[in-house]
Each structure stands twice: as C-alpha cells, then as structure tokens.
Design a protein around this motif. Structure first.
Motif, short mmCIF file in Angstrom:
data_model
loop_
_atom_site.label_atom_id
_atom_site.label_comp_id
_atom_site.label_asym_id
_atom_site.label_seq_id
_atom_site.Cartn_x
_atom_site.Cartn_y
_atom_site.Cartn_z
N MET A 178 9.61 -7.26 -8.24
CA MET A 178 9.72 -8.02 -9.48
C MET A 178 9.38 -7.11 -10.66
N THR A 179 10.09 -7.31 -11.77
CA THR A 179 9.87 -6.54 -12.99
C THR A 179 9.49 -7.49 -14.11
N MET A 180 8.33 -7.26 -14.72
CA MET A 180 7.92 -8.01 -15.90
C MET A 180 8.40 -7.27 -17.15
N VAL A 181 9.10 -7.99 -18.03
CA VAL A 181 9.68 -7.39 -19.23
C VAL A 181 8.95 -7.95 -20.45
N LEU A 182 8.16 -7.10 -21.12
CA LEU A 182 7.43 -7.47 -22.33
C LEU A 182 8.20 -6.93 -23.53
N THR A 183 8.75 -7.83 -24.34
CA THR A 183 9.57 -7.45 -25.49
C THR A 183 8.75 -7.57 -26.77
N LEU A 184 8.76 -6.51 -27.58
CA LEU A 184 7.97 -6.46 -28.81
C LEU A 184 8.89 -6.12 -29.98
N ARG A 185 8.48 -6.54 -31.18
CA ARG A 185 9.27 -6.29 -32.38
C ARG A 185 9.01 -4.88 -32.92
N ASP B 97 0.85 -1.20 0.00
CA ASP B 97 0.00 0.00 0.00
C ASP B 97 0.88 1.25 0.00
N GLY B 98 0.47 2.24 -0.78
CA GLY B 98 1.21 3.49 -0.82
C GLY B 98 2.32 3.53 -1.83
N THR B 99 2.60 2.44 -2.52
CA THR B 99 3.64 2.42 -3.55
C THR B 99 2.99 2.21 -4.91
N SER B 100 3.55 2.84 -5.90
CA SER B 100 2.98 2.75 -7.24
C SER B 100 3.83 1.81 -8.10
N VAL B 101 3.19 1.28 -9.12
CA VAL B 101 3.85 0.41 -10.08
C VAL B 101 4.38 1.26 -11.23
N LEU B 102 5.65 1.06 -11.60
CA LEU B 102 6.26 1.82 -12.69
C LEU B 102 6.08 1.05 -14.00
N VAL B 103 5.46 1.70 -14.98
CA VAL B 103 5.32 1.15 -16.33
C VAL B 103 6.16 2.03 -17.26
N ALA B 104 7.29 1.48 -17.71
CA ALA B 104 8.23 2.23 -18.55
C ALA B 104 8.47 1.46 -19.84
N ALA B 105 8.82 2.21 -20.88
CA ALA B 105 9.12 1.61 -22.18
C ALA B 105 10.40 2.22 -22.72
N SER B 106 11.17 1.39 -23.44
CA SER B 106 12.43 1.86 -24.01
C SER B 106 12.74 1.03 -25.25
N ALA B 107 13.56 1.60 -26.13
CA ALA B 107 14.00 0.90 -27.35
C ALA B 107 15.40 0.37 -27.14
N LEU B 108 15.61 -0.87 -27.60
CA LEU B 108 16.93 -1.50 -27.48
C LEU B 108 17.16 -2.34 -28.72
N GLY B 109 18.00 -1.85 -29.63
CA GLY B 109 18.26 -2.60 -30.86
C GLY B 109 17.02 -2.67 -31.73
N GLU B 110 16.65 -3.88 -32.13
CA GLU B 110 15.51 -4.10 -33.01
C GLU B 110 14.24 -4.42 -32.23
N ARG B 111 14.18 -4.02 -30.98
CA ARG B 111 13.01 -4.35 -30.17
C ARG B 111 12.66 -3.19 -29.23
N VAL B 112 11.43 -3.21 -28.77
CA VAL B 112 10.94 -2.26 -27.77
C VAL B 112 10.51 -3.06 -26.55
N GLU B 113 10.89 -2.57 -25.38
CA GLU B 113 10.57 -3.28 -24.15
C GLU B 113 9.63 -2.45 -23.29
N VAL B 114 8.61 -3.11 -22.78
CA VAL B 114 7.71 -2.52 -21.79
C VAL B 114 8.01 -3.20 -20.46
N ARG B 115 8.45 -2.41 -19.47
CA ARG B 115 8.87 -2.97 -18.18
C ARG B 115 7.88 -2.51 -17.12
N VAL B 116 7.31 -3.47 -16.39
CA VAL B 116 6.36 -3.20 -15.32
C VAL B 116 7.02 -3.63 -14.02
N ALA B 117 7.43 -2.65 -13.22
CA ALA B 117 8.21 -2.90 -12.00
C ALA B 117 7.36 -2.62 -10.77
N ASP B 118 7.35 -3.58 -9.84
CA ASP B 118 6.64 -3.38 -8.57
C ASP B 118 7.64 -3.51 -7.42
#
Length: 850
Positions: A825-832, A747-768
């Motif tokens: 834990m951080t969930m890493v969703l990698t997209l093309r 309680d009281g902490t937020s989840v960070l949803v960040a995205a970044s480009a790395l090479g030929e892919r884009v990553e969506v990282r959801v960190a709690d």
C-alpha cells in the motif's frame, strides 16, 4: 498519380503498444509481398519492439547537429527516392530538429501522401491539439508536441490501440516500457490509474465520434435511407403538453437497458408559428432530457408525422416514443393522428412505442384565457375615445367639410372604434361602433338630421361599417388580452423558475424566500406562521418586514393568508391580492414550508450525527483505555515491581533490560496519549495550523526518529518547490504514516518515502510491501479507532492515520491510499506549493510525451 492512403494507430496512452502493432502490420504486409519500408521508428530501448525491426527495410536517417548534439530524423528525400508502396513512420506528433525539411513530422507524412505513398503511422490521444487543455487538467502535464485533429480525422483508417490501466501499470512495473530507474517516478505521476482511465475514456469517445462520421458519410454517399441499428437511438416526440415528461422518463428507462443508448427529444413546430405548446412546459422538458443525458431538438415542419420520421431517419434512430393522443373521440374525424400515422409510415426498421399517460383523451384545446385587467385610466380613456371623440368628430366634419364623402367619414369613425378597443377593451369599442353608426346616419346619410335611411346603398354601407367595426374591435381586444396574458405568464414562469432553481441549487434560506415573496407581490410584510396543536396560539417561524410594515402574529391580521396544511400559513400584509395571483402564491407557500422542514431536518440530522459520533468515540475510547492503554502500563508496573523485589538479585544486564522495558512502555504510552489528544483537538476543531513556507526535505527526515534507520529509504529531490504547511503538523503526519507502514512491512524490506512535484502540488508517497488493503476498506482505515485486518492488540488504538489525515486537511492538503505496484500500500500526502514558487514539471522520459 493519386494521393496515398493514411492509416493511423491511435494509442490510448504511452506504452499501450501502438508501435508494436504498427510493426506487426509491416511484417504482415511484407509477407504478402507488399513493397514496404520503415521511414522512421524509435524503439526506445524496448526489446520486444526492437526485435520487430529485424527483417524490415529501414530507410537511412538524416543526421543533424543542433547545439553541439547530433540528432537523427527521418530523411524525407531518401524516402521519396526509395518510393516504397507503404512507408511506416512513427510518432506523428514529433517536432523535428531545427534545420529539418519541415517543422513537424506530420508535415513530412503529408509530403509522402502527396507523392502517392501509403503511410502507416502512430500517435497517442494526448497529442491531439484539441485535447491539450483537457489532458493537462487530468495529468498536470502540458503536451508540447501536438498534431492538428484534422490531420488525424482525414486518415483513411484509424485503429485504436487500448489497454486497461491495471495491465499497463503491470507492463510498466515489469520494465517493458521504461528503464527500472524511471518506473517509480512514472507510476507515481503520469501513469496513475485515474490518469490512465481518463485518457482511455478520451480515446474511446474520440474514436466513437470518428466511427459515427464514417457511418454518416457512407450512408450519405450511398444514399442509404434505411435504419442501421448500430446503436440504440431513441427519439421522443414532444407536443409541449404535460405528457412530455412521462415520455422522456420512459425513454430514459428504455435507454438504460442498453449500453451506449442515446435519447433525442424533438419538438416539431409549424412554420407559421401557430402552436398550442406551452413554452414553460417545453423549457421544463428540455431541462429534464438534458439532465437525463439526452439532447433537445427544435424542428420546423408543417407535416408533423413526416418531419418526425425524417428527423428519426436522419439521426439513424432505432426507436420512436410517442404519447397516446390527447384528442377526444369526435376529433378523430379530422384524421388518424400523429401516432397512428408515424406507426403506419415508420417501416420495419423503426420501432414506434405508444405510451399511455394521464392526459389521454382529455382534449388538446387551449386553456381558457383570463380577462385582461385594465387600469381605471385606460377604461375611462377607452370610453372617452369611443363616445366623446366621435361626437366631437361629427361636429368638426359638419362645420369644416361636410362634403368629404361617406366612405371617408366611415374610415374616420372606424379609427375611433379601433382606438377605443386598444385603450378600453371590447365594451368601449362596441359602444363606439353603435354610437358611430348613429352619428353617421344622423349627420352624413340622406335624409340628414334624421335617423332614417332612404338609399339602400347607404343601408349596406352602414351595416358593413358596424360589422367591420365590431370585428376589428374584437380582434384588437383579443390581441391586447393575449399580450397581457403572455406578459403575465412570462412573469409567472420567471417566478416559478426561481422556485425550481432554488430547489435544484439546494438553497435553504427561508428569509431569502420570504423576501422574494414580498418583492414579487409588493407587500409590506410577509410571515410564515405555524402552531403545534389546535389550541396553541400561532408562532412566527420566520418573517420579513419593511420599515412601513407591521409584524404579523396571526393569519387574521393579514390582508392575504395562504394555508399550508393544517397548522401552517403564509401571511401577507400590504394589499389584497386578486384570485388569479393565488396560484403562484400557493407555490411560494408550499416551498416555504419545504424550506422550514428542511432546515429542521438538517439541524436534527447534524445533532444526531454529532451524538452518534460522540457515542462511537466514547465507546472506542473506553475500549482503548481498557486494553491498549493498560498494556504498556501493565508492562511498566511489572518491570518496576521486579526491580523493587528484595528476594531477587538482578544483574546489571537484567536491570538494564527491565529499565529499557519501562522506557519502551512509557514511550508507547506517550505516543498513544499524544494521538488521543490530537484526535480530541481535531474533533473539537481547535487545531490552528501556522502556515509558512518550508522545504519538504527539512521536515521529512525529522519525522523518522521513531522508526529504525534501516527500515526507511528516502528519495526526496532537492529541486522540489517550497510548500505552504505547518512544520509541526506535517512532521506529525509523516511520522504517523511512516510508523504505520513500517509496522505492516515484512521483515527485511524497507519503506520507500519519496517526494515529487506535479502541477501546483507536491506529493509525499510512503510505499510499503505489506499485505495491502482492498479498495473497499481504503477509506475506512482513516477513521478513528479503526485497524484493518488482524492487527495485534497493543499495536495502537487505530488513531495514527486518522490524525495524519486530519492534520493534512487542516493544512489544505489531502491524504489518500493507493495500491503499491507489485503488492503493498502507498500513502499519498498531497501538499500545496507555496505562493511565488513556480511548480516544477515532472521529469518524464522524452518518449512519454512524444
């Protein structure tokens, strides 16, 4: 004035502390009274590094203006004028600002060394020029600033500065390397645990090779011939015999007992090229030793024990593995043997292991050669040249030039004998020698036209002719037989190599194998037949038939049949094979049976896995229906019953609360049923994504509708390239991931949803910042109906992450779990990245790549 000495601190990755170590060395030298000065060191705002600059003399830098910005570079002239005994120059791979004295800083350092100034510098492993492609494939970042490997290799001293990936990431999270606003981007991109581990391995391997070079150079300069056991190096002596594989495996087990051990297999061949080794066996042994991580060496030497010991000492080996001699007892009269000689002359610094094997004392003779199969035309030609042509030659010589001379006549007849041996083999050659001697006696030896010889010299001449003719015919015939043998063995080795390759590649196509059998033996039809019992008729498991062939239903119908066990046979139709071809055919038959068994086992395993998975899904579904689905239904039922009750008067607030409970239960029920339907679609393979190009910031915000607005922090740059995804599947995947993260966050902490480009892919990282998941359970949380830890009942059926990963993989992406630095834990969703949209390089601090 001599050249200065260069010492380099080689960093395994940015931030491991190479500059800190270099400045600590500067303080130690100043305390010892050494005249030292700092030519150029950039602390990059790191407080601990900045503190170390205090108390050290810094040579003033040179200010340069480039495109309206002022830069400071090392002033080479000022350092040369100051002329310290030792100059400390950081960032060896740095590219100087245009207008500087040299293009690269390592060129500045070279000037200082030429002037006789010792230099202490630092560089990271990723800046070595030869490793640029490797580093880019690992990190996705191309290093623009590099230094030639030879510059670093020429250094008088190289010291590796290393740190574990976990410790480096902790240092990063604590703000000891980059500013806080750059930490998350760095940890998510360049400073991943996998990247850091790979860079660390590159640094260790490169440094180990350099240490080996130092050791070899020292041993050469000081003429050291004894073994220095710095690392276990095991030399395996091979003879090309069948015992070689046993020796290689034994050496591999010995090497496995010590970390860093090496295996070097060596075959000593005599310089005259005569050997009893089997090329096929040597090829197999070469493949085996390379598969076990060793190397194969081919050495020429007439003295096998001396050559073997010379090779072992040359590579600084510590152990030699040899096999027990294959010679029989009586053969020891020719000498003690290679094993005993090597053991006697090895000395105290080289251990020799004599390994027993199944071929001990069975003899080392060559296998018995098979007779050459000559065609009928060649045999007829051989007899014609050996018998008819000498008769015609006799008539020709007697009518044209009867005084040619006995010696010349003998040479002409000898040529016919050699030609008969080449064409028809030994028998026509022997007949030619005998018939030719009679013709020489009758037509060219006094008295003429009589089978008698009066001159003893002619008797000697005729005898020598017969001896030479028989000897030459024997040698020529043997060479022809060996040539035929070699060609046949080469063909057999190619066939057996195909079989071995099919096993290594995991090929399981039975039809392709049978087609290869048909082509190899020029057959019309090939079939693999089997029967389940003694009384059952034969059934065809697989067959290959040409247009002119006929199907084979029984082994009795075939021209050739090769039994495989009691109830299986490989049948061939087209011609009768000779007995010597059946050995290769037996190998094909055994492999065909293996292919058939493998096909059936794979099919049974797939069916068993499908049944087991279906049973597990059904069991989990029943458990979910019996509890998790009934919980919201029970809440809805209780609220509706309360509203319909006539004996209770509900206020407007109470009614609103009950209706809200009904709505909440219906939403939960809809969510659970939706996940069940999605998982059903994934299990049955009916998910068909509609891929199109879209910006990531158009989809992710829409996926956050199911969680409170204050529980999520978004960090999605607008400069990200477009991705190729199904928007609906992506929205559902992100929604499930975020809901799972919010559920486990304190309680009281937020989840960070960040995205970044790395090479030929884009990553969506959801960190709690939740309790996290141990490494052993990271894969299990993506399985259906799995919930980690003590998740409360009613919180879901454990399908959210399974559905998210399934949708991600359906779109060509991936979903993995990592630890969040500082906990969670951080969930890493990698997209093309969409085609036609160039990838964007991650924006890292300048000193991360300099």
């Amino acid at each position: 004035m001599g050249r200065g000495k260069l010492r380099i601190y080689l960093g395994a990755a940015p931030g491991v502390g190479k500059t800190y170590a270099m400045l600590s060395e500067a303080h130690r030298r100043v305390e010892r009274g050494t005249d030292a000065a700092v030519g150029f060191v950039e602390h990059h705002g790191r407080p601990r590094t900045e503190v170390l600059l205090h108390g050290l003399e810094e040579v003033p830098r040179r200010e340069l203006t480039y495109r309206g910005t002022v830069f400071s570079e090392m002033d080479v002239d000022a350092v040369l004028a100051r002329r310290p005994a030792v100059a400390f120059v950081d960032e060896l791979a740095h590219t100087n600002v245009p207008g500087s004295r040299n293009t690269k800083r390592w060129q500045d350092v070279e000037e200082l060394l030429q002037a006789g100034i010792d230099v202490v510098s630092a560089v990271n492993i990723q800046h070595l020029e030869s490793l640029g492609d490797v580093v880019e494939s690992i990190t996705g970042v191309r290093q623009q600033e590099t230094v030639p490997d030879e510059v670093v290799r020429r250094a008088d001293q190289i010291e590796l500065v290393d740190m574990s990936p976990q410790a480096l990431r902790r240092r990063m999270a604590h703000g000891n390397i980059y500013k806080p606003d750059k930490v998350d981007a760095a940890l998510s991109n360049y400073f991943r645990p996998g990247n850091l581990t790979a860079l660390r391995e590159l640094a260790l391997l490169w440094t180990a090779d350099r240490v080996d070079e130092y050791l070899r150079q020292y041993r050469t300069d000081h003429s050291v011939s004894s073994i220095w056991q710095a690392r276990e190096r095991i030399v395996v002596g091979l003879t090309g015999g069948p015992e070689g594989r046993t020796l290689i495996r034994r050496a591999s087990r010995m090497a496995a007992k010590g970390s860093g051990s090496e295996i070097l297999a060596v075959y000593i061949a005599r310089s005259d090229g005569l050997t009893s080794a089997s090329p096929k066996e040597l090829a197999v042994q070469r493949t085996l030793v390379e598969d076990l991580g060793g190397t194969f060496h081919h050495v020429i030497g007439d003295d096998v024990p001396a050559s073997l010991l010379e090779f072992a000492r040359g590579v600084n080996a510590t152990q030699v593995v040899l096999g027990s001699s294959r010679r029989k007892t009586w053969q020891y009269i020719f000498g003690p043997g290679v094993g005993q000689t090597v053991a006697r002359d090895s000395g105290p610094d080289l251990d020799v292991h004599i390994v027993t094997h199944e071929e001990v004392a069975k003899g080392r003779g060559l296998p018995v050669a098979r007779g050459a199969r000559l065609g009928r035309g060649r045999i007829v030609g051989g007899w014609f040249v050996g018998v008819v042509v000498p008769a015609l030659l006799s008539l020709l010589l007697t009518h044209i030039d009867p005084d040619l001379g006995l010696a010349n006549d003998m040479l002409l007849f000898l040529c016919m004998t050699v030609a008969a041996a080449l064409l028809g083999g030994l028998l026509p050659a022997l007949a030619s020698a005998a018939f030719g001697s009679l013709l020489l006696n009758y037509y060219f030896v006094e008295p003429l036209h009589r089978l008698t010889i009066t001159d003893p010299k002619n008797i000697v001449a005729i005898t020598i002719f017969v001896f030479v003719a028989v000897s030459v015919a024997s040698v020529v015939d043997l060479a022809a037989r060996r040539t035929h043998q070699a060609a046949r063995l080469r063909a057999e080795s190619e066939v057996l190599s195909f079989l071995a390759g099919s096993v290594l590649r995991g090929d399981t196509s039975l039809d392709a194998l049978l087609e290869r059998v048909r082509e190899t033996f020029a057959m019309e039809s090939v079939a693999l037949l089997e029967r389940t019992s003694e009384v059952d008729p034969w059934t065809c498991a697989s067959s290959v038939v040409t247009s002119s062939g006929k199907p084979l239903l029984r082994p009795e119908d075939a021209d050739v049949d090769m039994p495989v066990g009691d109830n299986m046979a490989l049948a061939l139709s087209g011609r009768v094979l000779p007995a010597e071809d059946r050995r290769v055919l037996a190998a094909f038959a055994a492999q065909a049976a293996v292919f058939l068994d493998r096909q059936r086992l794979v099919g049974e395993a797939e069916r068993a896995q499908e049944l087991a998975e279906g049973n597990r899904i059904r069991t989990a579904l029943l458990a979910a229906v019996s509890h998790d689905l009934r919980t919201p239904l029970a809440a809805i039922k209780a609220a509706v019953t309360s509203l319909r009750s006539d004996d209770v008067s509900w206020s407007e607030e109470d009614e609103a609360e009950l209706l809200a409970g009904i709505e909440d239960g219906a939403d939960r029920l809809d969510h659970l049923v939706g996940n069940l339907l999605d998982m059903s679609r994934l299990q049955t393979g009916t998910v068909t994504p509609l891929i199109r190009e879209i910006d990531i910031d158009e989809v992710v915000p829409m996926a956050l509708g199911g969680v409170p607005e204050s529980s999520v922090t978004l960090d999605i740059p607008e400069s990200l390239p477009m991705v190729a995804v199904d928007p609906g599947l992506l929205e559902r995947s992100v929604a499930n991931i975020v809901e799972n993260a919010v559920k486990y966050s304190p309680d009281g902490t937020s989840v960070l949803v960040a995205a970044s480009a790395l090479g030929e892919r884009v990553e969506v990282r959801v960190a709690d910042r939740g309790p996290g998941v141990p490494d052993s359970a990271k894969d299990r949380i993506f399985e259906p109906f799995q919930r980690y830890g003590d998740a409360p009942r009613g919180a879901g059926v454990g399908l959210g992450l399974a559905v998210a990963r399934g949708f991600a993989e359906a779109m060509g992406g991936t979903l993995t779990a990592e630890d969040t630095p500082g906990g969670g834990m951080t969930m890493v969703l990698t997209l093309r990245v969409a085609a036609g949209h160039p990838p964007v390089r991650p924006e890292l601090p300048a000193h991360a790549t300099s």
